[in-house]
Design a protein around this motif. Sequence first.
Motif, PDB file in Angstrom:
ATOM      1  N   ARG A  10       0.825  -1.209   0.000  1.00 41.58           N
ATOM      2  CA  ARG A  10       0.000   0.000   0.000  1.00 41.58           C
ATOM      3  C   ARG A  10       0.860   1.261   0.000  1.00 41.58           C
ATOM      4  NH1 ARG A  10      -5.339   0.712   0.874  1.00 41.58           N
ATOM      5  NH2 ARG A  10      -5.561  -1.498   1.425  1.00 41.58           N
ATOM      6  N   HIS A  11       1.984   1.222   0.700  1.00 37.87           N
ATOM      7  CA  HIS A  11       2.837   2.410   0.739  1.00 37.87           C
ATOM      8  C   HIS A  11       3.471   2.677  -0.632  1.00 37.87           C
ATOM      9  CE1 HIS A  11       6.753   0.332   0.589  1.00 37.87           C
ATOM     10  NE2 HIS A  11       6.187  -0.603   1.334  1.00 37.87           N
ATOM     11  N   ILE A  14       0.841   4.662  -2.486  1.00 42.15           N
ATOM     12  CA  ILE A  14       0.792   6.030  -1.967  1.00 42.15           C
ATOM     13  C   ILE A  14       2.003   6.820  -2.458  1.00 42.15           C
ATOM     14  CG2 ILE A  14       0.816   7.432   0.128  1.00 42.15           C
ATOM     15  CD1 ILE A  14      -0.701   5.190   1.540  1.00 42.15           C
ATOM     16  N   GLU A  17       1.427   7.849  -6.077  1.00 43.08           N
ATOM     17  CA  GLU A  17       0.476   8.961  -6.187  1.00 43.08           C
ATOM     18  C   GLU A  17       1.111  10.280  -5.786  1.00 43.08           C
ATOM     19  OE1 GLU A  17      -3.760   6.624  -5.480  1.00 43.08           O
ATOM     20  OE2 GLU A  17      -2.706   7.504  -3.767  1.00 43.08           O
ATOM     21  N   GLN A  18       1.930  10.263  -4.748  1.00 46.34           N
ATOM     22  CA  GLN A  18       2.594  11.496  -4.318  1.00 46.34           C
ATOM     23  C   GLN A  18       3.637  11.943  -5.337  1.00 46.34           C
ATOM     24  OE1 GLN A  18       4.135  10.495  -0.455  1.00 46.34           O
ATOM     25  NE2 GLN A  18       2.162  10.829   0.582  1.00 46.34           N
TER      26      GLN A  18
END
Length: 257
Positions: A10-11, A14, A17-18
Amino acid sequence: MFIEKEPAERHAIISWEQKNACVLPEDLKSFYLMTDGFHMTWSVKFDDNPMPLGCMTINSISKLNRLGASPIYTLPNAPTLADLEDTDDEGGDKDQPEKPHLDSRSLIFELDPCGGNGKVCLVYKNTKPVVSPESEIWFLDRALYWHFLTKSFTAYYRLLITHLGLPQWQYAFTSYGISPQAKQWFNMYKPITINTEQLSEEADLFVNKLDPNKVFRSKNKTPVLKKKLPSQPPPSQKGQAGASPKNPTQVGGPSRR
């Protein structure tokens, strides 16, 4: 051959996306949380030797790279895809959505390299003032022309499975279609898929119009004629020879006066 992959962290999603300042679609994000990419190939036997034919690929989250930003050649002052983009057809077709741009007006990420025959891309077209979460799936051919595929990743994934990853299947959604060689493979493994437009317009083309009466007419005539011939036997020769004439004068017998 199917290559099983572990789910993406999941990280990692993220971080992606960042880094790219946009949010992945929910269906694509759920896909990556189940498997970090997808790769499946299949072969056919040709002259008793396996020949690779179908290939279905979804890049992993680490290979979901942006297009148009980096040079396409490792040379000084090499052009980028944005420099080579065709700007003659800005308006596009009225029946098609607005086409993406390889410059800063759109964010484009490569989902499938298509074996060098083009690129299937995840496209964010509204990037100003901020990137809109709405995305679409487009196909960029080798001539750098855009072709719309689907509005969601789920719909594209269904298309990918339906077309079995056949070579150049994405070109079936272009105005010029697939190559003659690819059409032969389509006719063998997906005959209805390659004629989707004809199927919707002229459904009678795929209806079996076999008439059994015409096909088996000649076979029915022959036994009927053979049965009629013995059913009418000729008069017996013995009956004609043994029968005595009613008028004795016909055989030269004496007649009484």
